[in-house]
Design a protein around this motif. Structure first.
Motif, mmCIF file in Angstrom:
data_model
loop_
_atom_site.group_PDB
_atom_site.id
_atom_site.type_symbol
_atom_site.label_atom_id
_atom_site.label_comp_id
_atom_site.label_asym_id
_atom_site.label_seq_id
_atom_site.Cartn_x
_atom_site.Cartn_y
_atom_site.Cartn_z
ATOM 1 N N PRO A 1 0.930 -1.143 -0.269
ATOM 2 C CA PRO A 1 -0.074 0.126 0.165
ATOM 3 C C PRO A 1 0.820 1.058 -0.028
ATOM 4 O O PRO A 1 1.735 1.353 0.812
ATOM 5 C CB PRO A 1 -0.621 -0.152 1.260
ATOM 6 N N MET A 2 0.561 2.475 -0.700
ATOM 7 C CA MET A 2 1.263 3.527 -0.695
ATOM 8 C C MET A 2 0.781 4.529 0.236
ATOM 9 O O MET A 2 -0.521 4.503 0.503
ATOM 10 C CB MET A 2 1.086 4.167 -2.133
ATOM 11 N N THR A 3 1.534 5.029 1.076
ATOM 12 C CA THR A 3 1.067 5.705 1.942
ATOM 13 C C THR A 3 1.199 7.418 1.494
ATOM 14 O O THR A 3 2.164 7.790 1.147
ATOM 15 C CB THR A 3 2.029 5.771 3.295
ATOM 16 N N GLN A 4 0.010 8.129 2.068
ATOM 17 C CA GLN A 4 0.289 9.572 1.642
ATOM 18 C C GLN A 4 1.051 10.330 2.877
ATOM 19 O O GLN A 4 0.871 10.109 4.023
ATOM 20 C CB GLN A 4 -1.217 10.134 1.899
ATOM 21 N N GLY A 5 1.891 11.245 2.324
ATOM 22 C CA GLY A 5 2.778 11.890 3.366
ATOM 23 C C GLY A 5 2.524 13.307 3.563
ATOM 24 O O GLY A 5 1.996 14.114 3.140
#
Length: 119
Positions: free
Chosen positions: A115-119
């Motif tokens: 999963p790609m995380t929002q930073g």
């Protein structure tokens, strides 16, 4: 959970895609597999890829782009295509991988999505 089913094929299998005597059986097997995935509600995407020689590898070293014709690695089996599936767990993904036509004479890699995380 989402998984990539990566289909690694030999040069013979790549040639079977267009061989007049072999192409119907080759594409028929993969079409049936994709249909089974769709009927189970497991398919999220996928594609067949051109032969490895059609690929281009790009590397960035010291700010300079280096381009190489052909695949990243010169191996007996090359990535021929992939299916993106959404199934409950790894066991289900492995079951689908074992049903893939490429498993009988190639290699199938099952890899979970990160999963790609929002930073």
């Amino acid at each position: 959970m989402q998984y990539a089913i990566l289909v690694y094929e030999s040069e013979t299998n790549f040639n079977n895609r267009t061989d007049e005597q072999e192409k119907d059986a080759y594409w028929g097997a993969f079409s049936s597999y994709a249909k089974a995935l769709a009927e189970a509600g497991a398919i999220a995407g996928g594609a067949a890829l051109y032969q490895p020689h059609a690929g281009t590898t790009v590397r960035l070293r010291d700010g300079q782009r280096h381009v190489q014709d052909g695949p990243y690695a010169d191996t007996k089996e090359q990535l021929g295509g992939f299916f993106l599936i959404d199934v409950p767990d790894l066991d289900a993904a492995l079951d689908w991988a074992a049903r893939c036509p490429g498993a009988s004479d190639g290699a199938i890699e099952v890899r979970p999505f990160l999963p790609m995380t929002q930073g």
